[in-house]
Structures are given as structure tokens and as C-alpha cells.
Design an enzyme around this catalytic site. Sequence first.
Site, PDB file in Angstrom:
ATOM      1  CG  LEU B 208      -2.310   0.480   1.132  1.00  9.19           C
ATOM      2  CD1 LEU B 208      -2.994  -0.056  -0.099  1.00  9.19           C
ATOM      3  CD2 LEU B 208      -3.088   0.078   2.375  1.00  9.19           C
ATOM      4  CB  CYS B 209       3.866   2.173   1.936  1.00 10.73           C
ATOM      5  SG  CYS B 209       3.927   0.532   2.560  1.00 10.73           S
ATOM      6  CB  THR B 210       4.725   0.657  -3.350  1.00 13.75           C
ATOM      7  OG1 THR B 210       5.641  -0.050  -2.549  1.00 13.75           O
ATOM      8  CG2 THR B 210       5.336   0.913  -4.718  1.00 13.75           C
TER       9      THR B 210
END
Lengths: 185, 435
Positions: B208-210
Site C-alpha cells: 500500500l505504501c508503494t
Amino acid sequence: MLKIWSMKKEQQKAENAEGTAAGGKKKKVTAAQLRVQKDLSELSLGTTMKTEFPDPDDILSFILYIEPDEGMYRGGRFSFTFNITPNFPHEPPKVQCREKIYHPNIDLEGKVCLNILREDWKPVLNLNAVIVGLQFLFLEPNASDPLNKDAAEDLRSNREGFKRNVRTAMSGGSVKGQTFERVTK
Amino acid sequence: MAAGTVYPASEPTRWKYLDRIRTRPGPYTDESTFDGSVVAETMEKMSILVIGAGGLGCEILKNLALSGFKNIHVIDMDTIDISNLNRQFLFRQSDVGKSKAEVAAKFVMNRVKGVTITPHNCKIQDKDEDFYMQFQIVVCGLDSIEARRWINATLVNMVDEEMEDSLKPLIDGGTEGFKGQARVIYPTMTSCIECQLDMHAPRAAVPLCTLASIPRQPEHCIEWAHVIAWDQEKPFPQLDKDDPEHITWLYQKALLRAQEFNISGVTYSLTQGVVKNIIPAIAATNSVIAAACCNEAFKIASGCAPSLGWPENNYMMYSGNDSIYTYTFKHERKEDCPVCGNLARELIVDPEWTLGELVESFATRPEAQLKKPSIRAEKKTLYMQSPASLEEQTRPNLEKKLVGELGLGEGDEIGVTDPAFATVSFKFRLKFQKA
Ligand SMILES: [Zn+2]
């Protein structure tokens, strides 16, 4: 036709299987339900976590409360909804934070960046692993894996300032133009 | 047998070579069980079920009809879409919008005389055990894991120790791009689909952070629009992946984001593909896997050669990504498989008992010996020892009678878990009997 039945009987003889009969059109326990039941009965919540089941007969959806007793988020009370699909444990549980909080790995909508909830989920993992992971996010917020970029930048550049902003947000104040929910008691 | 067989004048030799295999033992035939004089007749009498009439299903239906099966049923809930026509070769443009099962059945019956194909235009879950009981073999060509798990659990549960016909071999084919697999399951005897769940690693999701901070590929921008931007802006109350307006919204969001990060390649069709999780289907992979599945069906039905599934290898994986590679191995059954590893055992219970008495009885039953059992029925949480909140909520049930107050009936299943036996859970089938 292959003699499947005689193969089965031979296998049973070899294994000396006890009566494992099934059949009939009765109410069956599904694989996902049984797995969740097993995971729940093995949870170790300690003193900082609690669960709440809005409908105890539906164990596939519940709320987890975390009250960190150390770290920057100490004294807060955070809650997460857990929604488990019938495809569990093939799919990870869907977990969302219910409060608007200031955290580098949780965005303002409550989405959580935790590897085992997404790219690193495996069917051998269980609910306890997820809960431990969530707890860890409050002890060690991680600036290198940001979901809330402002918070991550803040943590990276000025740890003390970030701590102060966390306290402000937790008591219902505003940080960088965003108003947060009060999560302290 | 072959000598006496009369072929239709229009196709005099269609079955000639097949009958050579069916009537005479070959080098791998187990002659103690093979009887060449009855194989053709056995195959004509048996019923075989094909689940799915899509890319794999079309191939499977054609292959089975040409392998001497005369009585085939096919079940599929879908209708034909224009995008199916490049590989689902039983369908024509004029069929768009019609039922896959019906059109496929009609097409094959037209081309292979003497075959009866019965279409079922519905979900597999709409059919009950009586329906599945009529078949001798089930072949799956599905693209959904849920549907596979459902049919697997159904076939495992149907096995009745007293009834030989209740055990149906399940042949499962699956493809994803250039990769595929064919496997044979003898329910309750060999490793089942649930045991093999880890073989289908879900497609690696992007962190998700990418998506949120450093997209690198056009897919990341689309996923970002889908997972993050949609929720923030909620342009429509509910995302409908089949609504072009919704896909257009996502496409435009993704395009803007791609421009921001200097990423090229975001298109409308890629957006649709990513959002609907479409993996390009390769017709050749479907043919290879369908052929492997039908070969197994033929071997099981005729007994002419040992089939996949028993006693050793049960899983054939295929990859056409880099030349051609196949690997066949034995996937071991899992002792703690929630479907087959732990079939419900009979549990004799006094109809007068309360739940509390049942809980206590588990400690002393030799087959269980559980000190802290948690118990659930299909839709009811009876008693959970933990977590604490659930224990509190279910504690009042301990006083209640199993029959009546808690609504349990003869033959109902209960799931029993105990933290002392972390790797196993128990399933019991209730049988009420006065003490
Ligand atoms: Zn299994």
C-alpha cells in the site's frame, strides 16, 4: 472404470482409519469458520487489547481495541474493524482503523500499511500475527513505509516534533491543517 | 467389441482408434481390473460433469465428447461476452449475450453425433448433493478459487462410507497466462483442493505504501486510483467495475498520477484489466491443460492406464513462459486440512443435555480429551473460551439445552477447537441418544 472404491478400502485398512464417515444434508461447519474459530481460541491479547463482537454468532466480523502502554501512542485507545471473507485464510482479513489518527503507516481514512495484510499474507499466518503486527505499528511507527507521507516526513526529520504532534492529534487537536479524533481517555 | 461396432456412415472411423485403446490392454494397463469387452459400454453409461464452459470448459467439452463419453452435463452461470470469442471457440458473434452452457452444449452435440450434453445455466451453489450424486466423474475448468473450494468441500462431504458411488474423482484444471495445472483428487483419499491452497499464492499485491508514495509502474497508478483515490473522493456511492463511467473516472485519476510521476502506459483497457484483475488468457495454455484433464478422465473411466492421483503423483504443473516445462509430483494430504483432514466424526450426545454438560464431556471422551474446548455450530457461536468478550457473550449458552433452546438437530455439525491442540480442530456430527 478404475476400482476407486477398492483402492479406498485398501487405504483404510492400511491406515486403520477409525470411523470418519460424513454425509447427509446437515448443517456443516465451513473451512473458513473453523479456521477463524481456531485462530480466535489461540489469541493472546494481553492487557492492552480487547475484542468486541457486535454479533457473537458472526465471528467473521469484530472490532479490536488496542491501548498501547508504551511508546509514543501510550494512553490512546485505537480500534480496528476486522472483516474476514469466506475465502480466509486464502485471503487476509480486511482491517481498518476506525479513528482518524496521525500515524505514518495509517492514512486518514484508516487504511493500514502492514505487509502481512497485503503483499506478504500467507494462509499459514493467523489472526494473532495480524494483531501482533498492529500492536507493533504503535510501538515502532515506520517512516520508510509511509501511507501518510506528511507524518512520515515529520517522523524522519524531527522525531521530537513528531512525538508532540502525535500527542496533539491524540487529544483531538489539529496537525498540519488536519483535525484528528480524540483517542485519549 | 471393435469388430462388432457399427459406425455412422458419415463418420465411419471416428471411434476406430479410440476403440483400439478401449478394447485391448496396453503396456501400462492393470490387467487384473481391465476388461476390454465392457469399457466402451461403461463409458457410454456413465455421466460426467463439466464445471465451467469458458476457455477451459469449451476445450474440455469438445475433448470429452471426442473421447467416447456420451452423457455429459455442463454448468456455467455466465453469458457470452464479445471478448470471449478469441479463445472460447464454441461461440460465435451471434451468440453474444446467450448462456455459455447452453450454446456450448448445442455446438458440441451438433458436431459429435450420439453425445448428449445437458446444460445448466446457474451457479454450482444452486445445485444440491442429489444433483452431484448422479455423476461418476467431475471435471473443473474454473477461474475462481472460491468455486473450486466449494465443489471440493461438497464432494468431500458427500463421501459416504456405506456407498461406493458417493466417491467422485475430481479433475481440476486451471490456467493463468502461460502457466497452468492439472490435478486429480480422490475426495477423502488424497490431498484435496483445500490441502493445496498454498499452491495458489494470491497474486503478489503491491504494498500500500508503494502505491501511496512511490509508484513505479502504470499498474501502481491504477491501483492507487482504485484503492486510495476512490475512497478519498467517493465519486459514486459504490464502485461498479462493469460501469464504463466508473472505469473512466479511475482511468483519468490514474493518468494524472502517472503524469505526475512521469510514468507512461496507463490506458483505459489496462485500467479495466487491473481493476477487474484480468490475467490475459492464452488459448494454447487452455488446450494443453484441458487435454491433460480429459486424458485423466479417460484413464479413470476406462482403466486403460494408471491415472494421476493415485497412489503417487496427483499434480501436474505446466509452464509455457520459457519454452515448455512440466513437473508432476505428489502433493501430500494435510492432516489438519479443515475440509478433508478432519471429517466430522459421530458424537453421541444425550438430548437432555445442556451445552455446559457437552463442554464438560469433552474432557473425558477418549476421542477428544479437550480441557478447554470452544464450540461453534454452522451459524451459531455456542461457547468460546476466548477471547474474553466472546466468552462473556456466550457464557449464558452453557445453561441452555442443546435441543430446543440452542436449536441443534440430529446430524448437525459442530466445530471444536482447543488451544492445547493448536494444529487440529475437530468436527463432530451430533447424534442424539438417551443415556
Ligand atoms: Zn484437504
